[in-house]
Enzyme design. Structure first.
Site, short mmCIF file in Angstrom:
data_model
loop_
_atom_site.label_atom_id
_atom_site.label_comp_id
_atom_site.label_asym_id
_atom_site.label_seq_id
_atom_site.Cartn_x
_atom_site.Cartn_y
_atom_site.Cartn_z
N ASP A 64 70.10 -24.24 81.33
CA ASP A 64 69.44 -23.56 80.21
C ASP A 64 69.32 -24.56 79.06
OD1 ASP A 64 72.14 -23.53 79.38
OD2 ASP A 64 71.95 -21.58 78.42
N TYR A 66 69.52 -26.73 75.55
CA TYR A 66 70.60 -27.07 74.62
C TYR A 66 70.69 -25.99 73.55
CZ TYR A 66 70.31 -31.88 76.50
OH TYR A 66 70.31 -32.97 77.32
N PHE A 77 67.04 -31.50 79.79
CA PHE A 77 67.84 -32.68 79.43
C PHE A 77 67.29 -33.48 78.25
CE2 PHE A 77 69.05 -31.94 83.89
CZ PHE A 77 70.42 -31.87 83.76
N HIS A 186 76.71 -32.64 88.75
CA HIS A 186 76.01 -32.58 87.46
C HIS A 186 76.40 -33.80 86.61
CE1 HIS A 186 74.80 -31.04 83.51
NE2 HIS A 186 74.02 -30.20 84.17
#
Length: 224
Positions: A64, A66, A77, A186
């Protein structure tokens, strides 16, 4: 003569579904209630705006947006120029350097990737300030799952980068007989050392694209 598909062709029906309407209206109502919701309204669907459907060559799936002030800009990202680079993105840049020698830029704005066909999509498209996953389970996931499956169904030879358990669960939506799926931990500081560092996904993605007869991605972010 081949007719190029657009995102409108691909997702128009999805945007008429109950789950899309529920998710979209929820984010609108939270803004109306005075809550700070990221990204800005005009950037909620920015990933689609910056990377046309016909241009998609690589998919990088985030969870989701930031949830810090001025960070989210509608591309997974990515953060705007002038905003400190978040830890996960710093680790992405570290792996880029270790993998293919890319010089880490002073900013985290990934628009250069998006314009080359790297579809930077989050599974959930909105979030409230300071509350991660606050708009999860509102319908966005069903919409973005459908988008991933549409890419798989209607395109050939796309490279999907699935980082972390959340993204890796989307593997079942992808036809691996005609696409390349690369999985790793991740890039978060909590998990990067458990398999993200050393995954070499950027060189592997380019090797796959070249093998498909496609132009590789120039992963170097402009340094300015």
């Amino acid at each position: 003569m081949k007719t190029e598909r657009t995102w409108s062709d691909i997702i128009e029906k999805e945007q008429q579904t109950e789950y899309f309407t529920k998710a979209h209206n929820y984010s609108i109502s939270r803004r109306a209630d005075g809550k700070t919701v990221f990204p800005a309204t005009e950037n909620v669907f920015r990933a689609f705006d910056e990377t046309p459907f016909e241009s998609v060559r690589v998919v990088i799936l985030g969870q989701d947006p930031y949830h810090g002030a001025r960070q989210a800009e509608g591309l997974s990202f990515s953060v705007p120029v002038g905003i400190p680079i978040p830890p996960s993105l710093r680790n992405i840049f570290k792996e880029l350097h270790d993998d293919i020698g890319v010089i880490a830029p002073s900013h985290g704005h990934l628009i250069n990737w998006a314009h080359q066909g790297v579809f930077l999509i989050n599974a959930v498209l909105t979030v409230e300030e300071g509350i991660p996953n606050s708009h999860a389970n509102r319908g966005w996931e069903q919409f973005t799952d459908a988008v991933i499956k549409k890419i798989s169904d209607h395109k050939e030879h796309v490279v999907f980068l699935l980082w972390g358990n959340y993204a890796r669960k989307k593997k079942s939506l992808i036809d691996e007989t005609k696409h390349t799926v690369l999985e790793a931990a991740h890039p978060s500081p909590l998990s990067a050392y458990n398999g993200f560092f050393g995954c070499k996904h950027f060189s592997k993605a380019n090797e796959a694209l070249i093998g498909y007869g496609k132009k590789p991605i120039d992963w170097q972010i402009p340094l300015a």
